[in-house]
Design a protein around this motif. Sequence first.
Motif, PDB file in Angstrom:
ATOM      1  N   THR A  77       2.295  11.655  -1.768  1.00 13.19           N
ATOM      2  CA  THR A  77       3.354  11.475  -0.872  1.00 13.19           C
ATOM      3  C   THR A  77       3.334  12.338   0.263  1.00 13.19           C
ATOM      4  OG1 THR A  77       4.218  13.441  -2.043  1.00 13.19           O
ATOM      5  CG2 THR A  77       5.066  11.290  -2.631  1.00 13.19           C
ATOM      6  N   THR A  78       3.936  12.002   1.466  1.00 13.03           N
ATOM      7  CA  THR A  78       4.078  12.790   2.653  1.00 13.03           C
ATOM      8  C   THR A  78       5.554  13.050   3.116  1.00 13.03           C
ATOM      9  OG1 THR A  78       2.011  11.733   3.435  1.00 13.03           O
ATOM     10  CG2 THR A  78       2.995  12.793   5.145  1.00 13.03           C
TER      11      THR A  78
ATOM     12  N   THR B 183       3.165  -4.713   8.410  1.00 15.58           N
ATOM     13  CA  THR B 183       4.485  -3.921   8.143  1.00 15.58           C
ATOM     14  C   THR B 183       5.724  -4.794   8.007  1.00 15.58           C
ATOM     15  OG1 THR B 183       4.759  -3.419  10.529  1.00 15.58           O
ATOM     16  CG2 THR B 183       3.418  -2.112   9.266  1.00 15.58           C
TER      17      THR B 183
ATOM     18  N   ARG C 208       9.425   6.026  -6.407  1.00 17.16           N
ATOM     19  CA  ARG C 208       9.340   4.603  -6.408  1.00 17.16           C
ATOM     20  C   ARG C 208       9.406   4.398  -7.698  1.00 17.16           C
ATOM     21  NH1 ARG C 208       4.680   3.236  -8.605  1.00 17.16           N
ATOM     22  NH2 ARG C 208       2.840   4.710  -8.244  1.00 17.16           N
TER      23      ARG C 208
ATOM     24  N   VAL D 299       6.730   9.299   3.090  1.00 16.74           N
ATOM     25  CA  VAL D 299       6.354   7.932   2.468  1.00 16.74           C
ATOM     26  C   VAL D 299       5.617   8.325   1.236  1.00 16.74           C
ATOM     27  CG1 VAL D 299       4.234   6.669   3.122  1.00 16.74           C
ATOM     28  CG2 VAL D 299       5.512   7.475   5.086  1.00 16.74           C
ATOM     29  N   ILE D 300       5.571   7.202   0.514  1.00 18.75           N
ATOM     30  CA  ILE D 300       4.862   7.260  -0.739  1.00 18.75           C
ATOM     31  C   ILE D 300       3.960   6.218  -1.150  1.00 18.75           C
ATOM     32  CG2 ILE D 300       6.506   6.003  -1.978  1.00 18.75           C
ATOM     33  CD1 ILE D 300       6.287   7.795  -4.463  1.00 18.75           C
ATOM     34  N   LEU D 301       2.781   6.408  -1.565  1.00 18.37           N
ATOM     35  CA  LEU D 301       1.774   5.403  -2.026  1.00 18.37           C
ATOM     36  C   LEU D 301       2.029   4.717  -3.246  1.00 18.37           C
ATOM     37  CD1 LEU D 301      -1.584   7.494  -1.307  1.00 18.37           C
ATOM     38  CD2 LEU D 301      -0.298   5.927   0.234  1.00 18.37           C
ATOM     39  N   THR D 302       2.124   3.452  -2.989  1.00 13.57           N
ATOM     40  CA  THR D 302       2.753   2.468  -4.253  1.00 13.57           C
ATOM     41  C   THR D 302       1.432   2.270  -5.239  1.00 13.57           C
ATOM     42  OG1 THR D 302       1.962   0.664  -3.034  1.00 13.57           O
ATOM     43  CG2 THR D 302       4.364   1.396  -3.054  1.00 13.57           C
TER      44      THR D 302
ATOM     45  N   ALA E 262       0.743  -1.091   0.075  1.00 15.57           N
ATOM     46  CA  ALA E 262      -0.024   0.086   0.038  1.00 15.57           C
ATOM     47  C   ALA E 262       0.849   1.337  -0.078  1.00 15.57           C
ATOM     48  CB  ALA E 262      -0.864   0.006   1.110  1.00 15.57           C
ATOM     49  N   SER E 263       1.963   1.139   0.781  1.00 14.60           N
ATOM     50  CA  SER E 263       3.000   2.271   0.739  1.00 14.60           C
ATOM     51  C   SER E 263       4.147   1.841   1.006  1.00 14.60           C
ATOM     52  CB  SER E 263       2.495   3.272   1.810  1.00 14.60           C
ATOM     53  OG  SER E 263       2.483   2.709   3.087  1.00 14.60           O
TER      54      SER E 263
ATOM     55  N   GLY F 131       8.101   3.879   2.511  1.00 11.51           N
ATOM     56  CA  GLY F 131       8.642   4.799   3.113  1.00 11.51           C
ATOM     57  C   GLY F 131       9.789   4.854   3.826  1.00 11.51           C
TER      58      GLY F 131
ATOM     59  N   GLY G  33       6.516  -0.716  -7.831  1.00  6.09           N
ATOM     60  CA  GLY G  33       6.018  -0.433  -6.501  1.00  6.09           C
ATOM     61  C   GLY G  33       6.902  -1.364  -5.301  1.00  6.09           C
TER      62      GLY G  33
END
Length: 118
Positions: free
Chosen positions: A58-59, A106, A72, A50-53, A32-33, A35, A76
């Motif tokens: 992004t955050t 995780t 990425r 963090v990046i969403l795949t 899902a992400s 980071g 992904g």
Amino acid sequence: QVQLVESGGGSVPAGGSLRLSCAASGVTFSFASMGWYRQAPGKEREMVAVILTAGKGTTYADFVKDRFSISRDKAGKTVFLQMNNLEPEDTAVYYCKAVRLGWQTTYWGQGTQVTVSS
């Protein structure tokens, strides 16, 4: 067995740049992400970026905005962190984290040391 392997850490003077990479292996599902987190001696681990795949979100932590950039690969399964204008305060062990899509499981890498000298 899922493994995250980081690379690209090292020692640089203040103002220098590094590019971290994190490659996932043994993955048969989607993340899902992905980071980057970091932990300095005597401090708690903190989120860096963090990046969403599955998308393009992004955050970033406030302390790295405009200096760091996360990206990425299309699959992904690999995430990068371009770090520019590094400061001594950025010295830490940088860890890669991936979250499994739909399961919230995780995974963490073993970490890579980044040292910035003044």
